[in-house]
Design an enzyme around this catalytic site. Structure first.
Site, PDB file in Angstrom:
ATOM      1  N   ASP A 152      50.009  46.572  60.065  1.00  0.00           N
ATOM      2  CA  ASP A 152      50.276  45.130  60.107  1.00  0.00           C
ATOM      3  C   ASP A 152      49.482  44.463  61.228  1.00  0.00           C
ATOM      4  O   ASP A 152      49.047  45.108  62.180  1.00  0.00           O
ATOM      5  CB  ASP A 152      51.768  44.864  60.304  1.00  0.00           C
ATOM      6  CG  ASP A 152      52.279  45.387  61.637  1.00  0.00           C
ATOM      7  OD1 ASP A 152      51.815  46.464  62.067  1.00  0.00           O
ATOM      8  OD2 ASP A 152      53.145  44.730  62.245  1.00  0.00           O
ATOM      9  N   GLU A 153      49.311  43.176  61.111  1.00  0.00           N
ATOM     10  CA  GLU A 153      48.746  42.308  62.157  1.00  0.00           C
ATOM     11  C   GLU A 153      47.454  42.869  62.761  1.00  0.00           C
ATOM     12  O   GLU A 153      47.225  42.811  63.966  1.00  0.00           O
ATOM     13  CB  GLU A 153      49.788  42.063  63.243  1.00  0.00           C
ATOM     14  CG  GLU A 153      50.992  41.298  62.708  1.00  0.00           C
ATOM     15  CD  GLU A 153      52.105  41.110  63.718  1.00  0.00           C
ATOM     16  OE1 GLU A 153      52.755  40.045  63.686  1.00  0.00           O
ATOM     17  OE2 GLU A 153      52.342  42.016  64.540  1.00  0.00           O
ATOM     18  N   ALA A 154      46.600  43.423  61.898  1.00  0.00           N
ATOM     19  CA  ALA A 154      45.308  43.956  62.358  1.00  0.00           C
ATOM     20  C   ALA A 154      44.283  42.824  62.396  1.00  0.00           C
ATOM     21  O   ALA A 154      43.231  42.886  61.742  1.00  0.00           O
ATOM     22  CB  ALA A 154      44.856  45.088  61.437  1.00  0.00           C
TER      23      ALA A 154
END
Length: 540
Positions: A345-347
């Site tokens: 997530d949230e890369a």
């Protein structure tokens, strides 16, 4: 921070570290005295438990626990013996009864029975039969027998949870409960990276979750703020990357022996641990520990803030995959469960092309070590491995395009774990006055956490793709067991019901009454829960 109190152990000693209550965080409404407490004079009705059981057939006089009661277990089943020992450990302190275990006839006693012929009960189902002549708990598998014990606990007066002798009577209403779960995956996540929690704190949470038949504990073991598991081939991950936490505290990490202790304890409560190493983003603790993991060869400083999306492993470097292989190999060797969670997530600092390339290389590593991939739902923007589970953490108002991407993957065979942030993220504030938590996904009161259907939640995703539900607790503002309890309880109880109980049983008005009856039990256990004004709480 409150001091531990004694609760029953399954392996070895009958006592373990749990918690004695202190004053609750924040004020709640006074108990509603107009709602009768069935435990005060008559046995609790068989259906008045959480999660709601699949089938209840009430009838006949109650079963009564007495000083002469014995617990009968099959001497040929080690796990049944252990569950019997656990049950005795729950009941002895409060009743004052000896409750010896026997493998012979026990007239009027409690019988724990495993039968391979009970195929309809599946891997986790059970049947509880109560009459004056005795109490019988039947299951096909040990997990079902353990869940039956949790139902028995809830059918007894709440005072049974206390660790000093209490007044009876100790009765269970007459009739039969037959129960099986809706979903095989019923989880809770604890973020030990933003703030570190000790082995005993994790064990305490495990005990609390087990009462409500949660069967997965997802441990978020790495993030920008801290790396929490010892890796022999990359030792600075723990010793340096684990040396801090949000706000700059001392941090900490689990040795391999401590991690195995957590896993063994969880297994004794029939919870499977799902470890997570978040990547390619949320990796500052690793990047700070080893300069060579950075594309520029320069290690960033350790990080103690709460911003997200700024870190990334170096996708083009071959060394990155040596690192990932080493970490997953060692973690897989320690972890007997089926799953390894690889985050995803949230890369935001990783290009889409690099993200896809990274996941294409990392997912086969998970398979190489005999595990199944779990990833946050952004994994569906790449190509999820066969059998992978995508954990959806979007909101009700997440874009239709993002939801469609996840639904497409579900139609193509990717399983779903549902963790919508504006429903069951346990770190969201209850309301604007909640002293802990965040509010980026909105306020999440008890009704909002309960009043939705996992099977029909995500448009376009077949109900058959839903593996279950999981309630994450992120720890940016959470640093003690009291904090965990206040933010998790009672919302995690509703999540447990969403995961276990048939959709036809889901009714807020009925649930809030059953939940209210859990108030005295949580008080007896020392759980520092939020006394939501939406629930007509009872007092013990």
């Amino acid at each position: 921070m409150r001091q531990p109190r004694a609760l029953p152990r399954l392996f070895g000693s009958l006592l373990l570290v749990a918690a004695a209550g202190i004053a609750a965080i924040g004020a709640g409404p006074a108990p509603d005295r107009s709602v009768p407490d069935p435990s005060a004079s008559t046995p609790r009705p068989l259906g008045q438990i959480v999660p709601a059981p699949a089938s209840v057939s009430p009838g006949g006089a109650p079963y009564t626990l007495t000083p002469w009661t014995r617990i009968r277990v099959d001497q040929h089943s080690r796990e049944a013996q252990q569950i019997g020992t656990y049950l005795a450990g729950v009941l002895r302190p409060s009743t004052g009864y000896a409750l010896p275990l026997t493998d012979g006839p026990a007239p009027g006693g409690i019988r724990l029975r495993l039968s391979a012929d009970e195929r309809a009960l599946g891997d986790e189902g059970y049947r509880l039969q109560s009459s004056p002549a005795g109490l019988t708990l039947t299951a096909r598998k040990p997990a079902g027998l353990f869940h039956a014990v949790q139902t028995l606990r809830q059918l007894l007066p709440a005072a049974v949870e206390k660790d000093a002798r209490q007044r009876g009577p100790w009765q269970v209403a007459g009739g039969t409960v037959t129960d099986t779960p809706r979903y095989a995956y019923r989880g809770a996540m604890l973020d030990v990276s933003r703030h570190f929690f000790t082995v005993d704190q994790v064990k305490l949470y495990i005990d609390q979750l087990a009462l409500y038949k949660i069967n997965k504990l997802h441990l978020h073991l790495s993030d920008d703020q801290g790396w929490r598991i010892a890796i022999d081939s990359w030792p600075r991950l723990a010793t340096y990357g684990g040396s801090t936490q949000v706000g700059g505290g001392p941090g900490g990490y689990y040795t391999k022996a401590q991690y195995k202790e957590i896993l063994g304890y969880a297994a004794s409560r029939y919870l499977e641990v799902v470890p997570e190493i978040d990547m390619p983003g949320h990796t500052n603790a690793a990047l700070a520990s080893y300069a060579q993991l950075n594309c520029n060869g320069v290690a960033p400083p350790l990080y103690t803030g709460t911003d997200v999306g700024f870190s990334s492993l170096c996708v083009p470097k071959a060394l990155t995959y040596d690192f990932v292989d080493d970490v997953l190999r060692e973690l897989a060797a320690l972890t007997p469960g089926k799953y390894l969670h690889i985050g995803g997530d949230e890369a935001h600092s990783t290009s889409h092309a690099d993200y896809v390339a990274f996941m294409d290389k990392v997912q086969p590593i998970v398979a190489k070590y005999g595990k199944t991939v779990v990833g946050w739902h952004q994994l569906t923007g790449a190509t999820p491995a066969k059998g992978a589970l995508a954990q959806y953490w979007g909101l009700d108002d997440t874009s239709a395009e993002e939801k469609a991407q996840v639904a497409r993957a579900a139609r193509n065979g990717t399983g779903l774990i549902l963790s919508p942030a504006d429903r069951i993220y346990l770190d969201m504030k209850y309301n604007k006055d909640t002293p802990l938590g965040l509010d980026w996904a909105g306020f999440v009161e008890v009704r909002r956490a309960y009043d939705w259907d996992p099977g029909g939640y995500l448009p376009g995703a077949p109900a058959s793709a839903v593996a279950g539900v999981e309630a994450p607790l992120w720890s940016e503002t959470i640093s003690t067991s009291d904090h965990i309890e206040f933010m998790a309880f009672p919302r995690v109880v509703g999540v447990a019901e969403l995961g276990w109980s048939a959709a036809s049983t889901h009714d807020w008005e009925a649930y809030r009454v059953r939940l209210a009856a859990q108030g005295p039990r949580m008080e007896a256990l020392g759980i520092d829960f939020y006394r939501s004004p939406q629930v007509p709480w009872r007092s013990g």
